[in-house]
Design a protein around this motif. Structure first.
Motif, PDB file in Angstrom:
ATOM      1  N   ALA A 174       0.828  -1.203   0.000  1.00  0.00           N
ATOM      2  CA  ALA A 174       0.000   0.000   0.000  1.00  0.00           C
ATOM      3  C   ALA A 174       0.863   1.254   0.000  1.00  0.00           C
ATOM      4  O   ALA A 174       0.536   2.248  -0.681  1.00  0.00           O
ATOM      5  N   GLY A 175       1.964   1.224   0.739  1.00  0.00           N
ATOM      6  CA  GLY A 175       2.862   2.364   0.737  1.00  0.00           C
ATOM      7  C   GLY A 175       3.520   2.572  -0.618  1.00  0.00           C
ATOM      8  O   GLY A 175       3.701   3.715  -1.061  1.00  0.00           O
ATOM      9  N   ARG A 176       3.886   1.495  -1.286  1.00  0.00           N
ATOM     10  CA  ARG A 176       4.483   1.631  -2.615  1.00  0.00           C
ATOM     11  C   ARG A 176       3.487   2.201  -3.606  1.00  0.00           C
ATOM     12  O   ARG A 176       3.859   2.979  -4.504  1.00  0.00           O
ATOM     13  N   ILE A 177       2.222   1.817  -3.477  1.00  0.00           N
ATOM     14  CA  ILE A 177       1.189   2.377  -4.370  1.00  0.00           C
ATOM     15  C   ILE A 177       1.081   3.887  -4.172  1.00  0.00           C
ATOM     16  O   ILE A 177       0.866   4.645  -5.124  1.00  0.00           O
ATOM     17  N   ASP A 178       1.278   4.339  -2.929  1.00  0.00           N
ATOM     18  CA  ASP A 178       1.238   5.781  -2.646  1.00  0.00           C
ATOM     19  C   ASP A 178       2.526   6.488  -3.033  1.00  0.00           C
ATOM     20  O   ASP A 178       2.640   7.709  -2.836  1.00  0.00           O
ATOM     21  N   GLY A 179       3.494   5.744  -3.550  1.00  0.00           N
ATOM     22  CA  GLY A 179       4.738   6.353  -4.018  1.00  0.00           C
ATOM     23  C   GLY A 179       5.840   6.423  -2.988  1.00  0.00           C
ATOM     24  O   GLY A 179       6.822   7.149  -3.180  1.00  0.00           O
ATOM     25  N   ALA A 180       5.711   5.688  -1.916  1.00  0.00           N
ATOM     26  CA  ALA A 180       6.747   5.716  -0.876  1.00  0.00           C
ATOM     27  C   ALA A 180       7.946   4.887  -1.303  1.00  0.00           C
ATOM     28  O   ALA A 180       7.794   3.783  -1.840  1.00  0.00           O
ATOM     29  N   GLY A 181       9.139   5.417  -1.029  1.00  0.00           N
ATOM     30  CA  GLY A 181      10.362   4.698  -1.305  1.00  0.00           C
ATOM     31  C   GLY A 181      10.823   3.897  -0.097  1.00  0.00           C
ATOM     32  O   GLY A 181      10.102   3.739   0.894  1.00  0.00           O
ATOM     33  N   PHE A 182      12.062   3.404  -0.173  1.00  0.00           N
ATOM     34  CA  PHE A 182      12.582   2.528   0.876  1.00  0.00           C
ATOM     35  C   PHE A 182      12.619   3.230   2.227  1.00  0.00           C
ATOM     36  O   PHE A 182      12.088   2.715   3.223  1.00  0.00           O
ATOM     37  N   PHE A 183      13.235   4.409   2.305  1.00  0.00           N
ATOM     38  CA  PHE A 183      13.389   5.072   3.592  1.00  0.00           C
ATOM     39  C   PHE A 183      12.061   5.573   4.139  1.00  0.00           C
ATOM     40  O   PHE A 183      11.853   5.581   5.357  1.00  0.00           O
TER      41      PHE A 183
ATOM     42  N   LEU B 161       9.121   4.090   3.626  1.00  0.00           N
ATOM     43  CA  LEU B 161       8.473   2.891   4.144  1.00  0.00           C
ATOM     44  C   LEU B 161       9.073   2.486   5.477  1.00  0.00           C
ATOM     45  O   LEU B 161       8.353   2.084   6.408  1.00  0.00           O
ATOM     46  N   TYR B 162      10.391   2.595   5.571  1.00  0.00           N
ATOM     47  CA  TYR B 162      11.050   2.234   6.829  1.00  0.00           C
ATOM     48  C   TYR B 162      10.619   3.165   7.953  1.00  0.00           C
ATOM     49  O   TYR B 162      10.294   2.713   9.059  1.00  0.00           O
ATOM     50  N   TRP B 163      10.572   4.460   7.683  1.00  0.00           N
ATOM     51  CA  TRP B 163      10.330   5.438   8.735  1.00  0.00           C
ATOM     52  C   TRP B 163       8.858   5.513   9.143  1.00  0.00           C
ATOM     53  O   TRP B 163       8.551   5.635  10.328  1.00  0.00           O
ATOM     54  N   THR B 164       7.962   5.464   8.170  1.00  0.00           N
ATOM     55  CA  THR B 164       6.545   5.699   8.469  1.00  0.00           C
ATOM     56  C   THR B 164       5.737   4.421   8.651  1.00  0.00           C
ATOM     57  O   THR B 164       4.691   4.445   9.305  1.00  0.00           O
TER      58      THR B 164
END
Length: 290
Positions: free
Chosen positions: A185-194, A196-199
């Motif tokens: 779900a985070g990747r669909i929202d455009g989140a990258g590795f860091f 995703l790690y942080w949030t």
């Protein structure tokens, strides 16, 4: 019917009595375990508040004596307690923060990402965990000397910035507590590795981070061999090295040694109480969500 009702009532009473006795037994066992665990701390207070003659007395004194403040004052007069305490706090706090960051970051990558030689690298990581730390003292000291860090607090902080146990612990926790659906779900929202790690990952890692933080802080606080080897400046030693001088200068004054040990363990108890509270709270919150 009346006979059946009386039979059922008797059975319920027997079950209720058995469960009540079981609860009492469990609580008594837990209370005994708590008392056994707390007794060494109480005995430390007893020894630190007496004299060396009281320590050798038979039968031993079971109640604290009147010399605790006097022994603590002599500790402050004998060693640079607050200076070494400051050095220890800096090393333990910064080292713990770095371990929590780097270990959780590496564990997140090992648990939820695929990359070349992943299994090989993780296997090598476990191999380093099996090597005794004493074998690395000499090469590690040579490395610190070549960097010009020997005698500096950086020689205590930087080498402890990550460890194999923390990465292994956090990886195992991440595999079971971090659903892949949240990451997708985070990747669909455009989140990258860091991001995703942080949030996404870190909020779910809090119980494991609390345990790792307590474990790391206590280990850095109590470390003796490596600070003794690398801290060549006697004015920059950590607390455990400074307190070891009490045993050298006063070979028979064990009440002084015990007073120093008591003064050094009080901050650890406070850190454990604070960290354990957050650990249990987050763990309970996670169990309720599941």
């Amino acid at each position: 019917m009346a006979a059946d009702d009386r039979t059922n009532s008797s059975a319920n009473l027997a079950i209720g009595s058995g469960s009540r006795l079981s609860r009492i037994g469990v609580r008594a066992t837990l209370l005994f375990g708590v008392l056994v665990s707390l007794f060494p701390f109480y005995w430390l207070v007893v020894l630190a508040s007496g004299t060396t003659q009281d320590i050798y007395r038979y039968p031993p004194k079971l109640l604290p004596g009147p010399h605790l403040l006097d022994n603590m004052g002599r500790v402050l007069d004998t060693v640079d307690f607050f200076g070494s305490l400051f050095n220890t706090v800096v090393v333990a706090v910064l080292g713990t923060v770095l371990v929590l960051f780097f270990d959780s970051l590496a564990a997140f990558a090992f648990a939820k990402y695929e990359f070349p030689a992943k299994k090989f690298l993780f296997g090598m990581l476990l191999v380093t965990y099996m090597i005794p730390a004493q074998l690395s003292l000499v090469p590690q000291f040579v490395t610190m000397a070549e960097f010009g860090w020997a005698g500096s607090l950086k020689a205590l902080i930087i080498p402890s910035a990550a460890n194999a146990f923390g990465i292994f612990w956090m990886r195992q926790y991440a595999q079971n507590s971090l659903p892949d659906e949240l990451l997708d779900a985070g990747r669909i929202d455009g989140a990258g590795f860091f991001r995703l790690y942080w949030t996404v990952a870190l909020p779910l890692f809090r119980p494991a981070l609390a345990f790792l933080g307590i474990f790391t802080f206590i280990g850095l606080w109590n470390d003796y061999i490596w600070p003794l080897v690398v801290m060549i400046d006697p004015d920059k030693v950590t607390l455990q090295v400074a307190l070891a001088n009490l045993n050298v200068l006063y070979n028979t004054d064990y009440s002084l040694v015990m007073a120093g040990a008591l003064m050094s363990v009080i901050p650890l108890i406070l850190v454990f109480l604070i960290g354990a509270r957050h650990f249990l709270r987050d763990l309970a919150a996670g169990a309720m969500k599941m």
